[in-house]
Motif scaffolding. Structure first.
Motif, PDB file in Angstrom:
ATOM      1  N   ASP A 120     -22.253   4.990 -15.748  1.00 30.77           N
ATOM      2  CA  ASP A 120     -21.446   6.159 -15.397  1.00 30.77           C
ATOM      3  C   ASP A 120     -20.332   6.331 -16.418  1.00 30.77           C
ATOM      4  OD1 ASP A 120     -19.884   8.130 -14.308  1.00 30.77           O
ATOM      5  OD2 ASP A 120     -20.146   7.429 -12.254  1.00 30.77           O
ATOM      6  N   ARG A 121     -20.473   7.313 -17.289  1.00 27.61           N
ATOM      7  CA  ARG A 121     -19.511   7.515 -18.359  1.00 27.61           C
ATOM      8  C   ARG A 121     -18.176   8.066 -17.858  1.00 27.61           C
ATOM      9  NH1 ARG A 121     -21.842   8.931 -24.161  1.00 27.61           N
ATOM     10  NH2 ARG A 121     -19.592   8.889 -24.423  1.00 27.61           N
ATOM     11  N   SER A 122     -18.124   8.530 -16.609  1.00 30.11           N
ATOM     12  CA  SER A 122     -16.838   8.992 -16.095  1.00 30.11           C
ATOM     13  C   SER A 122     -15.832   7.852 -16.019  1.00 30.11           C
ATOM     14  CB  SER A 122     -17.012   9.629 -14.719  1.00 30.11           C
ATOM     15  OG  SER A 122     -17.351   8.650 -13.746  1.00 30.11           O
ATOM     16  N   LEU A 123     -16.322   6.621 -15.956  1.00 32.62           N
ATOM     17  CA  LEU A 123     -15.418   5.472 -15.945  1.00 32.62           C
ATOM     18  C   LEU A 123     -14.599   5.384 -17.233  1.00 32.62           C
ATOM     19  CD1 LEU A 123     -17.730   2.739 -14.392  1.00 32.62           C
ATOM     20  CD2 LEU A 123     -15.689   3.709 -13.347  1.00 32.62           C
ATOM     21  N   ILE A 124     -15.177   5.854 -18.343  1.00 30.66           N
ATOM     22  CA  ILE A 124     -14.447   5.808 -19.614  1.00 30.66           C
ATOM     23  C   ILE A 124     -13.180   6.636 -19.513  1.00 30.66           C
ATOM     24  CG2 ILE A 124     -14.576   6.335 -22.078  1.00 30.66           C
ATOM     25  CD1 ILE A 124     -17.599   5.882 -21.902  1.00 30.66           C
ATOM     26  N   ARG A 125     -13.275   7.782 -18.856  1.00 32.01           N
ATOM     27  CA  ARG A 125     -12.107   8.641 -18.714  1.00 32.01           C
ATOM     28  C   ARG A 125     -11.088   8.048 -17.751  1.00 32.01           C
ATOM     29  NH1 ARG A 125     -10.785  12.242 -15.210  1.00 32.01           N
ATOM     30  NH2 ARG A 125     -12.831  12.311 -14.238  1.00 32.01           N
TER      31      ARG A 125
END
Length: 859
Positions: free
Chosen positions: A660-665
């Motif tokens: 889940d790339r939203s974790l990067i934000r």
């Protein structure tokens, strides 16, 4: 007034694997789509979302996510209600459930749940945002000035020059909050660049989108009589005219009151920002590549001319004609290139085409390469020409501009390995940075035969004004000292109440429960371990101090901040250049660290275990630098991967993982680890001395606890099978196994594959006293073996050092034998000398027995 782009996600849950029917939830979602606007499908599961015959969406996780893009106009960006709306948008954007992992083998993955929803930090709340995403760049934060300001860009020279200048302008626009516009049509070089002809003009954020000025703005700009800045120089006589402009972009904060700044350059001037004290902490390592991939899409006519039948395992790009290339690379350049091509095909482990795709504008180059590879000595490979354009004009422009642009996209989309004669060619740099995973062997490395691990994986352009290829620092801008405010130069003064201290002095041992006496017994060298300078710099804990940055700690009162760290590789044919990594600190909460492995990590999902461990080790080192060098310890660390393909099981041992790339934000700390080098530097370095490395053993302890004591059993010799491999196979296996039975009471054939868990590998190796086999990735599994194991590797007439160095780092006994003096490690069908092999196995067996006799148990 400012305009924001925000995304809203709606999750429709369905029974697992069932189609989403037109239920009430469907109509609600449809209504919201009509109200809010633009819809796109978010592909964030491990399997591609597909349409079935009824045009319903299927997804393994039983969820469909609809992302609704909303344009919000804020009339008063300083009002309390504006801030509240901004927080609410981020709150509802978070998915309620992270996508499930689908590892190769059924396992129980570590938790991948999302942290509690929280608003984005105030330091990232933007008011001046250019009309495109600033991938890889932290845009300018809030200022009191709300009037729009513009950067006017003048395209010049060849298409490659135009593109690197454009990306530089994009970077400056993001860094300063200026809106990027192209110069008036009548004043720009339209002979090369007419945007909509070559690039997609319809998609939001593309290179052509909203680039032209309207009549009112154009009139206003033309009446302003702005001086056009020229950040470029490739000869010293340019400096009186351009040095002032180079210094401006090197030192200025870009926040002047001027409504217009105009720039004209045929070079990449974006690398000035990496030295600019106002900008350098806001750029990612791959800012150029991220901006390029986000904005560059081909037009329909260009797409028609692109190569579509790949991927090709090997692609070649030759910038100049035969004679000029020979002056640069030597008269043997064609023969060296042929050796490289054959070595790459010998190592091929994919289903990509075994033809060579050639990019060049020169007919004499096509003929000589085709003759060498199709009719020359050694294995023959068919050569396909990507196009047959010819150079025109003094600058060497393509005779077919559409085809020239198509060739750049073909390079990026159809090539797995690129061999450019000239790595500073802008056409090549554009193509390489469009690749999903950059794997490049530049012309200066062809003479070294393109050895495994010597490929370049990060290609960042460099401005000619300080490039060594263009007579060095022609304007002496490296000598410029920027005059900046004191707060930018001051040492960090972190607020310790927002920070957790790491125990940097605590060295992780092979087994955390081992006593001091037991730890001391892991070294059986009979002398102090030999650690040469390369060892201390790259494979002991002292390496943490070898990574160079600006020398300052993070200032937690002035966030966000980004550090880019570099270290020189160990040297040798497969270990040249520098390694780089990045650490970004955004918030002082120190709740969540995300390790971003989605950028350029070519070996992460390789079927080859050695390749996979190079990615694992580099990632682990990146985390050690953040936690031990900078004490950036958070409550939770998550390794974020892309959502394509199966994740190798070893990553489950490293820590919590998610796609889940939203974790990067959401992260407070983001680590982009080094993507190459380190273990790859060991591949061919037979002079390396690094015995019994505490740092490397700490890495190994992640996967297996070697502190346990086992009662010794009858000695077992283990043969590492290469059944089904394309090289390193043997013709006399039955004789080898019979000979091994004369040496060992028990003999076992080991068959490793990527489907095995760590525990299964450990169990397979548990009783092996001696590992024996041809050179191959299976030897990497010695990392799972007992400390007293002995390893015998067959290497033929080659001299690889991969496993010799790994065994040395782990303090394991190692010996190599030739086995078959007629074969290279890339050849099949070894016929092993049984006498040589038997003598080596007896020595290895006796060493393991002596280890047990000394320690009284088998560890």
């Amino acid at each position: 007034m400012s305009t924001y782009s925000r995304n809203l996600e709606i999750t429709i849950s369905t029974p697992s694997g069932a189609p989403a029917t037109r239920s009430r939830r469907f109509y609600i979602a449809s209504f919201l789509i009509l109200v809010v606007g633009f819809i796109h499908l978010k592909f964030d599961s491990w399997e591609v979302i597909q349409w079935n015959g009824n045009k319903s969406l299927l997804r393994r996780s039983g969820e469909i996510k609809l992302s609704l893009s909303q344009q919000i106009t804020d009339e008063n960006e300083n009002s309390p209600s504006a801030g509240a709306n901004e927080t609410d948008l981020y709150a509802i954007q978070e998915p309620t459930k992270s996508p499930s992992l689908s590892p190769t083998k059924k396992t129980t993955p570590k938790s991948t749940s999302l942290p509690p929803t929280k608003p984005i930090s105030s330091t990232a709340a933007l008011t001046k945002i250019p009309p495109f995403d600033c991938q890889g760049i932290t845009p300018i934060t809030k200022t009191n000035d709300t009037s729009p300001k513009y950067l006017i860009w003048y395209p010049r020279a060849g298409m490659g020059n135009v593109l690197v200048s454009y990306i530089s302008s994009v970077m400056y626009s993001c860094l300063t909050g200026r809106i990027l516009k192209i110069a008036p049509y009548a004043t720009r070089d339209t002979g090369v660049f007419d945007c909509a002809k070559y690039y997609n003009a319809d998609s939001i954020g593309s290179i052509c989108h909203d680039l032209e000025m309207d009549d009112e703005l154009r009139s206003k700009y033309e009446s302003s009589h702005v001086r056009i800045k020229s950040p470029e120089a490739w000869a010293s006589d340019h400096c009186p005219r351009t040095k002032h402009d180079l210094e401006y972009f090197l030192c200025d904060d870009g926040l002047s009151d001027d409504e217009f700044i105009a720039v004209s350059s045929c070079q990449y001037w974006g690398d000035l920002f990496f030295a600019n004290p106002h900008f350098k902490t806001r750029l990612s390592i791959d800012s150029f590549g991220e901006a390029l991939r986000a904005r560059l899409k081909p037009s329909v006519k260009v797409e028609e001319k692109m190569v579509r039948d790949g991927p090709y395992h090997v692609c070649i790009h030759v910038r100049w004609d035969h004679d000029k290339t020979a002056k640069s690379l030597g008269n043997d350049w064609v023969d060296n290139l042929g050796t490289c091509v054959r070595n790459l095909f010998a190592r091929q482990d994919s289903s990509a085409k075994r033809e060579v795709l050639l990019f060049t504008m020169h007919e004499d180059v096509r003929q000589v390469i085709q003759s060498s590879l199709e009719d020359g000595s050694g294995e023959q490979h068919k050569v396909r020409f990507a196009s047959e354009v010819t150079p025109t004009g003094g600058g060497g422009h393509s005779s077919d501009k559409y085809q020239g642009v198509a060739d750049m996209f073909s390079m990026g989309q159809q090539c797995l390995h690129l061999l450019p004669s000239m790595k500073s060619s802008t056409y090549f740099l554009i193509g390489a940075n469009l690749m999903d995973n950059v794997r490049v062997f530049p012309g200066e490395q062809w003479k070294d035969e393109c050895l495994e691990g010597s490929d370049v994986t990060q290609l960042i352009p460099e401005g000619d004004f300080w490039s060594n290829e263009m007579n060095g620092d022609v304007c002496k801008i490296r000598d410029i000292e920027c005059k900046v405010k004191e707060d930018l130069l001051s040492e960090a003064s972190p607020n310790e109440s927002f920070r957790k201290e790491a125990d940097a002095s605590a060295t992780v041992q092979f087994g955390e429960d081992a006593s001091a006496d037991e730890v001391a017994q892991t070294s059986d060298l009979g002398h102090e371990p030999i650690h040469d300078d390369k060892c201390k710099r790259m494979f002991e804990w002292s390496m943490l101090d070898s990574w160079q940055s600006d020398g300052k700690d993070f200032d937690l009162n002035n966030l966000p901040q980004t550090k880019r760290l570099k270290i020189s590789r160990m040297g040798g044919p497969s270990a040249v250049g520098t390694l780089s990594m990045q650490i970004e600190v955004r918030n002082r909460a120190f709740d969540l660290t995300v390790v971003d492995t989605t950028i350029g990590m070519k070996d992460l999902k390789s079927p080859n275990v050695w390749h996979r461990y190079t990615a694992l080790y580099g990632t682990w080192v990146g985390v050690q630098i953040a936690t031990r060098k900078y004490n950036l310890v958070t409550n939770r660390t998550v390794y974020v991967h892309d959502c394509h393909g199966d994740l190798p099981l070893e990553w489950l041992d490293l820590g919590e993982i998610s796609c889940d790339r939203s974790l990067i934000r959401l992260a407070d700390v983001v680590i982009v680890p080094p993507v190459d080098g380190l273990m790859w530097d060991l591949a061919w370095d037979f002079d390396f001395q690094c015995e019994d490395s505490e740092m490397f053993k700490a890495f190994a302890s992640l996967f297996v606890d070697k502190s346990s004591k086992l009662d010794p059993t009858d000695a077992m010799g283990c043969w590492i099978s290469r059944e089904g491999a394309t090289h390193g196979t043997v013709t006399n296996l039955d004789e080898i196994l019979n000979m091994m039975r004369d040496v060992f009471p028990r003999v076992k054939v080991l068959e490793f594959n990527s489907m095995l868990t760590t525990k299964e590998n450990v169990d397979m190796l548990r009783e092996c006293r001696v590992l024996f086999g041809n050179h191959g990735a299976g030897h990497t599994n010695a990392i799972y073996a007992r400390p007293g194991v002995s390893v015998v590797e067959i290497i033929g007439k080659s001299k690889p050092a991969y496993y010799r160095n790994i065994n040395m780092l782990l303090n394991q006994n190692y010996e190599s034998i030739i086995g078959d003096p007629t074969r290279e490690i890339s050849d099949p069908d070894f016929t092993i000398d049984l006498g040589e092999a038997q003598a080596a196995l007896i020595r290895a067996r006796d060493h393991a027995s002596a280890w047990i006799e000394k320690h009284g148990y088998w560890r």
